[in-house]
Design a protein around this motif. Sequence first.
Motif, mmCIF file in Angstrom:
data_model
loop_
_atom_site.group_PDB
_atom_site.id
_atom_site.type_symbol
_atom_site.label_atom_id
_atom_site.label_comp_id
_atom_site.label_asym_id
_atom_site.label_seq_id
_atom_site.Cartn_x
_atom_site.Cartn_y
_atom_site.Cartn_z
ATOM 1 N N LYS A 195 0.832 -1.204 0.000
ATOM 2 C CA LYS A 195 0.000 0.000 0.000
ATOM 3 C C LYS A 195 0.860 1.245 0.000
ATOM 4 C CE LYS A 195 -4.029 -2.026 2.304
ATOM 5 N NZ LYS A 195 -4.943 -1.974 3.477
ATOM 6 N N PHE A 196 1.996 1.236 0.687
ATOM 7 C CA PHE A 196 2.891 2.381 0.751
ATOM 8 C C PHE A 196 3.444 2.678 -0.640
ATOM 9 C CE2 PHE A 196 7.103 4.245 1.202
ATOM 10 C CZ PHE A 196 6.849 5.311 2.042
ATOM 11 N N ILE A 197 3.881 1.622 -1.336
ATOM 12 C CA ILE A 197 4.424 1.822 -2.684
ATOM 13 C C ILE A 197 3.338 2.351 -3.620
ATOM 14 C CG2 ILE A 197 5.399 0.626 -4.673
ATOM 15 C CD1 ILE A 197 6.798 -1.255 -2.720
ATOM 16 N N SER A 198 2.136 1.801 -3.564
ATOM 17 C CA SER A 198 1.027 2.274 -4.400
ATOM 18 C C SER A 198 0.726 3.728 -4.124
ATOM 19 C CB SER A 198 -0.221 1.417 -4.141
ATOM 20 O OG SER A 198 0.031 0.065 -4.501
ATOM 21 N N ALA A 199 0.738 4.104 -2.873
ATOM 22 C CA ALA A 199 0.477 5.497 -2.525
ATOM 23 C C ALA A 199 1.558 6.400 -3.079
ATOM 24 C CB ALA A 199 0.375 5.641 -1.011
ATOM 25 N N ALA A 200 2.835 5.932 -3.029
ATOM 26 C CA ALA A 200 3.929 6.741 -3.568
ATOM 27 C C ALA A 200 3.769 6.948 -5.054
ATOM 28 C CB ALA A 200 5.268 6.049 -3.261
ATOM 29 N N LEU A 201 3.414 5.874 -5.774
ATOM 30 C CA LEU A 201 3.205 5.998 -7.217
ATOM 31 C C LEU A 201 2.041 6.943 -7.525
ATOM 32 C CD1 LEU A 201 3.686 2.249 -8.278
ATOM 33 C CD2 LEU A 201 5.257 4.169 -8.656
ATOM 34 N N ALA A 202 0.965 6.865 -6.779
ATOM 35 C CA ALA A 202 -0.187 7.740 -6.990
ATOM 36 C C ALA A 202 0.183 9.189 -6.752
ATOM 37 C CB ALA A 202 -1.332 7.316 -6.068
ATOM 38 N N ALA A 203 0.964 9.435 -5.712
ATOM 39 C CA ALA A 203 1.380 10.809 -5.426
ATOM 40 C C ALA A 203 2.258 11.355 -6.521
ATOM 41 C CB ALA A 203 2.102 10.842 -4.076
ATOM 42 N N THR A 204 3.190 10.491 -7.024
ATOM 43 C CA THR A 204 4.069 10.931 -8.115
ATOM 44 C C THR A 204 3.252 11.264 -9.364
ATOM 45 O OG1 THR A 204 5.842 9.545 -7.249
ATOM 46 C CG2 THR A 204 6.030 10.249 -9.534
ATOM 47 N N ALA A 205 2.270 10.407 -9.665
ATOM 48 C CA ALA A 205 1.415 10.656 -10.823
ATOM 49 C C ALA A 205 0.641 11.945 -10.666
ATOM 50 C CB ALA A 205 0.467 9.466 -11.021
ATOM 51 N N MET A 206 0.143 12.212 -9.475
ATOM 52 C CA MET A 206 -0.593 13.452 -9.210
ATOM 53 C C MET A 206 0.291 14.665 -9.410
ATOM 54 S SD MET A 206 -2.543 14.596 -5.694
ATOM 55 C CE MET A 206 -3.587 13.148 -5.751
ATOM 56 N N LEU A 207 1.536 14.583 -8.886
ATOM 57 C CA LEU A 207 2.464 15.706 -9.053
ATOM 58 C C LEU A 207 2.736 15.974 -10.519
ATOM 59 C CD1 LEU A 207 5.039 14.881 -6.227
ATOM 60 C CD2 LEU A 207 3.445 16.827 -6.288
ATOM 61 N N GLY A 208 2.964 14.923 -11.311
ATOM 62 C CA GLY A 208 3.257 15.096 -12.727
ATOM 63 C C GLY A 208 2.079 15.689 -13.475
ATOM 64 N N ASN B 205 3.675 21.422 -1.282
ATOM 65 C CA ASN B 205 4.128 21.270 -2.674
ATOM 66 C C ASN B 205 5.413 20.445 -2.760
ATOM 67 O OD1 ASN B 205 2.006 22.920 -3.700
ATOM 68 N ND2 ASN B 205 3.166 24.761 -3.107
ATOM 69 N N PRO B 206 5.343 19.214 -2.334
ATOM 70 C CA PRO B 206 6.537 18.360 -2.379
ATOM 71 C C PRO B 206 7.041 18.194 -3.808
ATOM 72 C CG PRO B 206 4.567 17.046 -2.028
ATOM 73 C CD PRO B 206 4.142 18.470 -1.898
ATOM 74 N N SER B 207 8.364 18.103 -3.939
ATOM 75 C CA SER B 207 8.955 17.954 -5.267
ATOM 76 C C SER B 207 10.147 17.022 -5.180
ATOM 77 C CB SER B 207 9.380 19.315 -5.819
ATOM 78 O OG SER B 207 10.372 19.900 -4.976
ATOM 79 N N GLY B 208 10.571 16.516 -6.307
ATOM 80 C CA GLY B 208 11.706 15.624 -6.349
ATOM 81 C C GLY B 208 11.390 14.271 -5.725
ATOM 82 N N ILE B 209 12.427 13.383 -5.613
ATOM 83 C CA ILE B 209 12.248 12.046 -5.071
ATOM 84 C C ILE B 209 11.877 12.116 -3.589
ATOM 85 C CG2 ILE B 209 13.404 9.847 -4.561
ATOM 86 C CD1 ILE B 209 12.722 10.274 -7.488
ATOM 87 N N GLY B 210 12.558 13.033 -2.895
ATOM 88 C CA GLY B 210 12.250 13.156 -1.458
ATOM 89 C C GLY B 210 10.823 13.598 -1.237
ATOM 90 N N GLY B 211 10.380 14.548 -2.049
ATOM 91 C CA GLY B 211 9.004 15.015 -1.904
ATOM 92 C C GLY B 211 8.011 13.913 -2.202
ATOM 93 N N ALA B 212 8.348 13.101 -3.221
ATOM 94 C CA ALA B 212 7.437 12.004 -3.566
ATOM 95 C C ALA B 212 7.338 10.992 -2.436
ATOM 96 C CB ALA B 212 7.926 11.350 -4.859
ATOM 97 N N ILE B 213 8.475 10.698 -1.828
ATOM 98 C CA ILE B 213 8.463 9.740 -0.712
ATOM 99 C C ILE B 213 7.662 10.300 0.460
ATOM 100 C CG2 ILE B 213 9.913 8.620 1.020
ATOM 101 C CD1 ILE B 213 12.073 8.409 -1.178
#
Length: 250
Positions: free
Chosen positions: A3-16, A38-46
């Motif tokens: 679930k954590f990984i899925s959430a990270a991917l969803a957040a990255t997709a939302m940011l993009g 407004n998280p950005s970059g890999i750290g923000g995505a995590i």
Amino acid sequence: MKKFISAALAATAMLGATSAQAQTSQLHYAGGPFTISNPSGIGGAIAAAANEAGMLLGVGTRYTANAGALGNTQTATPTVATAFALTGNVTKDCSFYAGNNGSATAIDFGQIGVRTGNNENVSDAFEMVGPAVAAITSATAGCNFNNSVTLTKLNGNQGLKNAAPGSYDSQQFQANIPYTVQANWTGTPQGTTANGIAQSLTVADTAGTNSVNQGAWRSAFAMAITAPPVNKGLVAGNYSDTLTLTLAAQ
């Protein structure tokens, strides 16, 4: 962990997605593992993924704001200048008012007087008494483009000719009367642009034609025809010639 990984991917997709389309793109988290805006970059995505996972467990909150609109179809032009090509045409024309019918141009000198007295010296007998003259004027003449003004005698330097003179002593008589023509008007020579001044054209009694080039002009026009006395006797008969004035736009 899944679930954590899925959430990270969803957040990255939302940011993009929001960064590609939105004019306003806000993403804020609070109360969860990370308080972040407004998280950005890999750290923000995590961090965003961690916050999203926390929200699934009922921990923390999220705020989003997105706004956008379609862009211009072409590059904007604050100032537009459009030139319009305006065209037209004026026909070349020359004008000369020569009366209302053909009789106006029939110039008749009438009787050309000769010395007929029996008391005349033989060297003067049958000679012209004086010159034959004619004056012609027109109040309207001219051309609206570069042009030529030409005077032409049909009989050339012979002038007025007797068409049926019979036989005669050519040492003592002649069957033609030379004449001069002078034309006057107001115009300007070609190659100049200035106020019109007096112009003239002369065909001498020894010549058959003459011409002058002019710029566009309009004015009254006058011609003087003079046939001076000849030094021989004139054969009786009818004398004639055709004098042609030509105004020709070039």
